[in-house]
Design a protein around this motif. Structure first.
Motif, PDB file in Angstrom:
ATOM      1  N   LEU A  83      -6.516 -86.606 -17.474  1.00 42.99           N
ATOM      2  CA  LEU A  83      -7.329 -87.658 -16.874  1.00 42.99           C
ATOM      3  C   LEU A  83      -6.822 -87.978 -15.476  1.00 42.99           C
ATOM      4  N   LEU A  84      -5.514 -88.227 -15.402  1.00 38.84           N
ATOM      5  CA  LEU A  84      -4.903 -88.596 -14.135  1.00 38.84           C
ATOM      6  C   LEU A  84      -5.074 -87.473 -13.105  1.00 38.84           C
ATOM      7  N   GLY A  85      -4.795 -86.256 -13.535  1.00 38.00           N
ATOM      8  CA  GLY A  85      -4.880 -85.105 -12.631  1.00 38.00           C
ATOM      9  C   GLY A  85      -6.303 -84.881 -12.154  1.00 38.00           C
ATOM     10  N   SER A  86      -7.267 -85.046 -13.066  1.00 41.73           N
ATOM     11  CA  SER A  86      -8.660 -84.801 -12.701  1.00 41.73           C
ATOM     12  C   SER A  86      -9.146 -85.864 -11.736  1.00 41.73           C
ATOM     13  N   VAL A  87      -8.780 -87.123 -12.006  1.00 39.75           N
ATOM     14  CA  VAL A  87      -9.204 -88.212 -11.111  1.00 39.75           C
ATOM     15  C   VAL A  87      -8.607 -87.995  -9.723  1.00 39.75           C
ATOM     16  N   ILE A  88      -7.305 -87.736  -9.681  1.00 45.87           N
ATOM     17  CA  ILE A  88      -6.661 -87.505  -8.384  1.00 45.87           C
ATOM     18  C   ILE A  88      -7.276 -86.286  -7.703  1.00 45.87           C
ATOM     19  N   GLY A  89      -7.487 -85.229  -8.473  1.00 44.83           N
ATOM     20  CA  GLY A  89      -8.069 -84.006  -7.922  1.00 44.83           C
ATOM     21  C   GLY A  89      -9.433 -84.276  -7.320  1.00 44.83           C
ATOM     22  N   TYR A  90     -10.224 -85.081  -8.024  1.00 39.28           N
ATOM     23  CA  TYR A  90     -11.564 -85.383  -7.526  1.00 39.28           C
ATOM     24  C   TYR A  90     -11.494 -86.215  -6.255  1.00 39.28           C
ATOM     25  N   LEU A  91     -10.577 -87.197  -6.261  1.00 40.04           N
ATOM     26  CA  LEU A  91     -10.415 -88.035  -5.063  1.00 40.04           C
ATOM     27  C   LEU A  91     -10.012 -87.182  -3.865  1.00 40.04           C
ATOM     28  N   ILE A  92      -9.109 -86.247  -4.124  1.00 40.35           N
ATOM     29  CA  ILE A  92      -8.695 -85.349  -3.041  1.00 40.35           C
ATOM     30  C   ILE A  92      -9.905 -84.583  -2.515  1.00 40.35           C
ATOM     31  N   ALA A  93     -10.746 -84.127  -3.448  1.00 41.21           N
ATOM     32  CA  ALA A  93     -11.938 -83.371  -3.042  1.00 41.21           C
ATOM     33  C   ALA A  93     -12.863 -84.233  -2.195  1.00 41.21           C
ATOM     34  N   ILE A  94     -13.010 -85.499  -2.587  1.00 37.59           N
ATOM     35  CA  ILE A  94     -13.876 -86.409  -1.812  1.00 37.59           C
ATOM     36  C   ILE A  94     -13.325 -86.571  -0.396  1.00 37.59           C
ATOM     37  N   ILE A  95     -12.014 -86.849  -0.333  1.00 34.46           N
ATOM     38  CA  ILE A  95     -11.394 -87.018   0.984  1.00 34.46           C
ATOM     39  C   ILE A  95     -11.558 -85.747   1.811  1.00 34.46           C
ATOM     40  N   ALA A  96     -11.328 -84.621   1.160  1.00 34.63           N
ATOM     41  CA  ALA A  96     -11.421 -83.344   1.877  1.00 34.63           C
ATOM     42  C   ALA A  96     -12.836 -83.100   2.374  1.00 34.63           C
ATOM     43  N   SER A  97     -13.832 -83.468   1.557  1.00 35.28           N
ATOM     44  CA  SER A  97     -15.215 -83.202   1.985  1.00 35.28           C
ATOM     45  C   SER A  97     -15.653 -84.190   3.061  1.00 35.28           C
ATOM     46  N   ALA A  98     -15.000 -85.360   3.083  1.00 38.39           N
ATOM     47  CA  ALA A  98     -15.337 -86.336   4.118  1.00 38.39           C
ATOM     48  C   ALA A  98     -14.754 -85.934   5.463  1.00 38.39           C
ATOM     49  N   PHE A  99     -13.638 -85.227   5.418  1.00 36.29           N
ATOM     50  CA  PHE A  99     -13.012 -84.750   6.662  1.00 36.29           C
ATOM     51  C   PHE A  99     -12.894 -83.234   6.616  1.00 36.29           C
ATOM     52  N   PRO A 100     -14.023 -82.547   6.779  1.00 32.44           N
ATOM     53  CA  PRO A 100     -14.034 -81.098   6.550  1.00 32.44           C
ATOM     54  C   PRO A 100     -13.059 -80.329   7.447  1.00 32.44           C
ATOM     55  N   ALA A 134     -10.249 -78.382   4.089  1.00 31.74           N
ATOM     56  CA  ALA A 134     -10.016 -77.075   3.469  1.00 31.74           C
ATOM     57  C   ALA A 134      -8.528 -76.739   3.474  1.00 31.74           C
ATOM     58  N   GLY A 135      -7.868 -77.073   4.576  1.00 32.02           N
ATOM     59  CA  GLY A 135      -6.427 -76.805   4.658  1.00 32.02           C
ATOM     60  C   GLY A 135      -5.651 -77.616   3.644  1.00 32.02           C
ATOM     61  N   GLY A 136      -6.040 -78.890   3.526  1.00 32.15           N
ATOM     62  CA  GLY A 136      -5.378 -79.765   2.552  1.00 32.15           C
ATOM     63  C   GLY A 136      -5.505 -79.214   1.140  1.00 32.15           C
TER      64      GLY A 136
END
Lengths: 372, 268
Positions: free
Chosen positions: B79-96, B100-102
């Motif tokens: 749960l924790l990993g998926s939530v964090i992973g998703y948040l990272i994806a959101i941040i990454a997609s907001a700052f393209p 991708a590097g992140g």
């Protein structure tokens, strides 16, 4: 940078939430142990500046849940000791370094006199340099000693190759004799044979292993290398029956029926060269751990040509990690093995047919170490 | 039309029947000892199924205690990993530009073997609590978190960025704001990708939990029991725990499949 920081903050916050969650789920247990720890600290205060007895230390550490051992079949003496002092037989899983002892998460840490104790005391490479600022509780003095490193093979192998077994035991004990008479030279031989530790630590280990090989559980000198002392063996078996818990009912039942005659055979051990031509000349021995002076007798016997003299070509195979020496011997990968008597007992209870042919360590090398 | 429906039903039955038949065949070979001959092993290393099942039934209470300990770690970490992973994806997609590097860095974490990661994390978390049970729990959860984070972030990032061209164009013609675009397009678009990630990380979380138990200070869990029993040469008991570990993994995967079927029903 900002993003990574953000992510880190989020991760930390969530980790803390998880910690709180974990705390809730184990609520009652942790409370009990907190009470226990405050009780024990009260006890420590009460005794004040007076010297604590070993018993006090054991009880205090047990109440705090800070007694450490590696588990995995090394824990039975600790369980016996805790039971002796009427404590719950529970311990923390200790890793193979002494960091847990160093950082204080374990106050009574398990240590082998010849290995971890040296690392804690000494300041050579890999050492923690505590010097004289530590004390030890010796399993032999506490009356819960169980015998450790032995030499064993399968009953089938012993029956089919009696001369090989006799020759191997004879030459190995010659090796042990020489190693104990010349520990420094033995340390050098082991170091050159592919050591896992520094040469300083190897030398320390040789001097400590010598004590285990030449002194019995009561502190008396032993002159006969590999001797299977009835009383010490019986104590080991009795403690094993009490503290080895097996989930397999068949194995648990068999454990209770084992006698000394099931686990050791004294007929292969002799200080005389009274055996015929070995039936099998190429033999392998599986050690319990990495190459180190704990096994110096075998390395010395090979280096000094004792095995050649009795017509054996010996391959020494070091262990380490999760290699099960009992399994390796049982399935015929190797012919001989070095294990702790308790491990041989549980293997035999589980259905293996192993037999000890020599008992190299005459006393327990396990101690609990604490900071003074 | 009817024929295709029938055909599909038959296909469904086949996907269940064949694996089950194969399983039964293996069990028969195992129990009769033919499997041992095929694998050149003995009944000590590979005990017969009836013996293993006996041990499971004899020790069901003790086994369940260990099962819950492992499942708790796997689920919390997942749960924790998926939530964090998703948040990272959101941040990454907001700052393209940096995103991708992140993500590459995050997925690099995934390349660290659990056996190397677990002892390190256990050392880090020593100060979390004075109670060994709690700090071990945190350490184990963090191991699973790290291992399940990468799959989620990489997949979710794809879900959030690889949009159907026509939908993207539609959003642009409506002059939709970033938030609207995110809620109405990116978020729903990423849903199937979340399940793709979970298909990887659910079994991974069970493995992560079992392996991290090897190194934890507090002794509990299915993984630890497997290791303890192998080292004291109790293979039948070790196998009992191995079977239990398999069941945990399979059950969690089946649950995931059911949840996925419910969520993605409309998309099929």
């Amino acid at each position: 940078m900002k993003q990574t920081k953000k992510v880190l903050v989020i991760a930390l916050a969530l980790a803390m939430a998880a910690a709180a969650f974990g705390g809730c789920s184990s609520g009652s247990g942790s409370e009990a142990s907190k009470e226990a720890s405050s009780a024990s600290s009260a006890q420590t205060e009460a005794s004040g500046s007076e010297e604590l007895t070993d018993g006090d230390r054991i009880i205090a550490a047990a109440k705090e849940g800070k007694v450490g051992n590696w588990g995995l079949g090394n824990e039975y003496e600790i369980l016996a000791l805790l039971t002796k002092y009427e404590q719950e037989p529970k311990y923390l899983s200790q890793s193979f370094d002494m960091d847990g002892f160093d950082d204080g998460s374990i106050t009574l840490a398990s240590a082998m006199t010849y290995n971890e104790l040296g690392l804690v005391k000494n300041s050579y490479e890999g050492g923690y340099g505590y010097g004289e600022n530590i004390g030890i509780i010796d399993m032999n003095n506490e009356g819960v000693a169980m015998l450790e490193d032995n030499l064993f093979c399968t009953k089938e192998f012993a029956k089919a190759n009696p001369n090989t077994v006799k020759a191997f035991v004879y030459a190995s004990m010659q090796g042990w004799k020489y190693a104990c008479e010349h520990p420094d030279e033995a340390a050098q031989i082991v170091y050159e044979a592919g050591s896992s530790v520094s040469s300083d630590h190897q030398a320390y280990m040789a001097s400590e292993v010598k004590k285990l090989v030449e002194t019995d559980t009561k502190g008396a000198a032993v002159t006969e290398y590999g001797k299977m002392d009835e009383e010490a063996m019986q104590q080991t078996l009795d403690l094993a029956k009490k503290y080895i818990s097996l989930d397999d009912k068949t194995a648990a039942d068999k454990l209770q029926t084992l006698t000394l005659d099931d686990i050791r055979d004294t007929s292969f051990l002799s200080s005389e060269k009274d055996f015929g031509t070995p039936e099998k000349t190429d033999v392998k021995i599986q050690l319990k751990w990495l190459p180190q002076c704990q096994f110096m007798g075998y390395y010395v016997a090979k280096a000094k040509g004792y095995y050649d003299e009795v017509g054996l070509n010996v391959d020494i195979i070091s262990g380490g990690g999760d290699i099960g020496e009992t399994t390796a011997v049982n399935n015929g990968t190797v012919d001989f093995g070095v294990t702790w008597v308790s491990n041989l007992i549980s293997a035999d209870a589980g259905g293996m047919d192993l037999v000890e042919v020599a008992q190299v360590f005459q006393r327990s090398g396990l101690v609990l170490v604490y900071k003074k | 039309m009817k024929k295709t429906k029938l055909g599909r039903n038959r296909e469904r039955i086949e996907t269940i029947v064949y694996p089950v038949m194969f399983g039964i065949l293996i069990m028969v070979l195992w129990q009769t000892g033919l499997l041992h001959k095929l694998l050149h092993t003995d009944d000590y290393i590979l005990p017969y199924p009836d013996k293993i099942i006996n041990i499971i039934t004899d020790n069901s209470d003790k086994i369940m205690v260990n099962v819950w300990a492992s499942v708790e770690v796997a689920l919390c970490g997942l749960l924790l990993g998926s939530v964090i992973g998703y948040l990272i994806a959101i941040i990454a997609s907001a700052f393209p530009t940096y995103g991708a590097g992140g993500l590459t860095i995050v997925s690099a974490f995934n390349a660290i073997p659990i056996v190397a990661l677990a002892p390190v994390i256990i050392n880090w978390t020593k100060d979390v609590s004075t109670v060994a049970e709690e700090r071990s729990m945190v350490a184990k959860i963090l191991v699973v978190t790290v291992t399940s984070m990468a799959a989620m972030s990489v997949n979710a990032y794809r879900g959030l960025t690889e949009l159907p061209q026509f939908s993207d164009d539609l959003m642009k013609t409506y002059a939709a704001g970033r938030l609207t675009e995110f809620v109405k397009l990116r978020l729903p678009n990423s849903l199937p990708y979340i399940f793709t990630a979970l298909r990887v990380s659910v079994p991974g979380s069970v493995i992560g939990a079992l392996v991290s138990e090897y190194f934890a200070e507090y002794i509990i869990g299915v993984g630890r029991q497997i290791r303890e029993n192998i080292l004291i040469a109790q293979y039948a008991t070790a196998w009992a725990y191995i079977i239990v570990a398999c069941l945990i993994g399979i059950l969690m995967y089946v649950l995931l499949m059911i949840v996925e079927a419910i969520f993605l029903r409309k998309r099929r």
